[in-house]
Scaffold this active site. Sequence first.
Site, PDB file in Angstrom:
ATOM      1  N   LYS A  75       0.840  -1.203   0.000  1.00 20.51           N
ATOM      2  CA  LYS A  75       0.000   0.000   0.000  1.00 20.51           C
ATOM      3  C   LYS A  75       0.870   1.247   0.000  1.00 20.51           C
ATOM      4  O   LYS A  75       0.630   2.201  -0.754  1.00 20.51           O
ATOM      5  CB  LYS A  75      -0.927   0.006   1.223  1.00 20.51           C
ATOM      6  CG  LYS A  75      -2.086  -0.977   1.120  1.00 20.51           C
ATOM      7  CD  LYS A  75      -2.862  -1.093   2.439  1.00 20.51           C
ATOM      8  CE  LYS A  75      -3.883  -2.232   2.342  1.00 20.51           C
ATOM      9  NZ  LYS A  75      -4.571  -2.511   3.606  1.00 20.51           N
ATOM     10  N   GLN A 103      -4.922  -1.346   9.624  1.00 18.16           N
ATOM     11  CA  GLN A 103      -4.854  -2.677   9.016  1.00 18.16           C
ATOM     12  C   GLN A 103      -5.486  -3.711   9.943  1.00 18.16           C
ATOM     13  O   GLN A 103      -5.199  -3.745  11.144  1.00 18.16           O
ATOM     14  CB  GLN A 103      -3.385  -3.020   8.719  1.00 18.16           C
ATOM     15  CG  GLN A 103      -3.179  -4.337   8.000  1.00 18.16           C
ATOM     16  CD  GLN A 103      -3.744  -4.369   6.588  1.00 18.16           C
ATOM     17  OE1 GLN A 103      -3.839  -3.340   5.913  1.00 18.16           O
ATOM     18  NE2 GLN A 103      -4.140  -5.538   6.142  1.00 18.16           N
ATOM     19  N   ASP A 111     -11.370   3.025   3.910  1.00 17.01           N
ATOM     20  CA  ASP A 111     -11.719   1.608   3.786  1.00 17.01           C
ATOM     21  C   ASP A 111     -13.223   1.393   3.638  1.00 17.01           C
ATOM     22  O   ASP A 111     -13.667   0.312   3.271  1.00 17.01           O
ATOM     23  CB  ASP A 111     -11.297   0.866   5.072  1.00 17.01           C
ATOM     24  CG  ASP A 111      -9.995   0.116   4.937  1.00 17.01           C
ATOM     25  OD1 ASP A 111      -9.689  -0.331   3.822  1.00 17.01           O
ATOM     26  OD2 ASP A 111      -9.297  -0.022   5.959  1.00 17.01           O
TER      27      ASP A 111
HETATM   28  N1  GUN Z   1      -7.176  -6.614   6.051  1.00 18.91           N
HETATM   29  C1  GUN Z   1      -7.457  -7.348   4.958  1.00 18.91           C
HETATM   30  N2  GUN Z   1      -8.016  -6.583   4.004  1.00 18.91           N
HETATM   31  C2  GUN Z   1      -8.091  -5.331   4.517  1.00 18.91           C
HETATM   32  C3  GUN Z   1      -8.570  -4.088   4.003  1.00 18.91           C
HETATM   33  O1  GUN Z   1      -9.061  -3.968   2.875  1.00 18.91           O
HETATM   34  N3  GUN Z   1      -8.457  -3.031   4.831  1.00 18.91           N
HETATM   35  C4  GUN Z   1      -7.932  -3.126   6.079  1.00 18.91           C
HETATM   36  N4  GUN Z   1      -7.879  -2.032   6.820  1.00 18.91           N
HETATM   37  N5  GUN Z   1      -7.485  -4.258   6.591  1.00 18.91           N
HETATM   38  C5  GUN Z   1      -7.568  -5.351   5.797  1.00 18.91           C
END
Ligand code: GUN
Length: 281
Positions: free
Chosen positions: A53, A97, A120
């Site tokens: 990311k 996350q 998100d």
């Molecule tokens: N963990 C797995 N996929 C995601 C996501 O799309 N966003 C976040 N914040 N955590 C994750």
Amino acid sequence: METKILDGKKLAQQMQADMKNRVDRLREQGKIPGLTVILVGEDKASQVYVRNKEKQANTVGIKSEVIRLPESIGEQELLDQIELLNRDETVHGILVQLPLPKHIDEQKVLRTIHYSKDVDGFHPMNMGNFLLGNVSTLPCTPYGIMKLLEAYNISIEGKNALIIGRSNIVGKPMALMLMQKNATITIAHSRTENLKELAQQADILVAAIGRGHMITGEFIKPGAVVVDVGMNRSAEGKLIGDVDTDSVKGIASFVTPVPGGVGPMTITMLLDQTINKVETD
Ligand code: GUN
């Protein structure tokens, strides 16, 4: 039947090229999109996602920062950190996350992120607006899958869509997005008794199970579109999906590869929504 690959990596690259231009225009106005990712603990998979990311955010010109916190951090300390970011005008997007350590209340964390900085789409305000069909920030994985289907002109209206998995992050929002495009949706999960029969009727099958190569050719209706959200490690440590891609080849009309399918699209939608927060500011 020839099975075509839904190339998420290629579409992500195309979309990110356009995003660079969007960020350039914002920077000309003195606006620099800022994304802060909070990573708690040492989870190996999360570390890889977060690094990707950060790298891709920087590539399109987003100023990205990762805050790494120890597994042992108290819930209140984490909430305080989020409040600081809520007040920081250089930060447009905040992402925590998941998963979080068990001693931390995930829902409490997600609702502490100000909904206007929630990139998100996990804040109850954004989830609610999405459910109601209002403009909203959307969960990135299902949103990326919709963009991928759209890019390949895959028709959704009237089709039978089976979503395997009912998580807040993927399964539930995926079902809702497909329903909003007029699919007939079925959600299956670990307690579903007749999974194979349901799968064999699906024109669109989304596998978000978390079990490597569970979906084989015998689950697939001829001509179906197969979307693989799985990110599993094989015994040899290789990244593998929930779908045994080789065994669905020749049966499905389209399939997403792992890696190079859904994963790159998830990150791309995160970047898109971060830039969008600044554009609409
Ligand atoms: N963990 C797995 N996929 C995601 C996501 O799309 N966003 C976040 N914040 N955590 C994750």
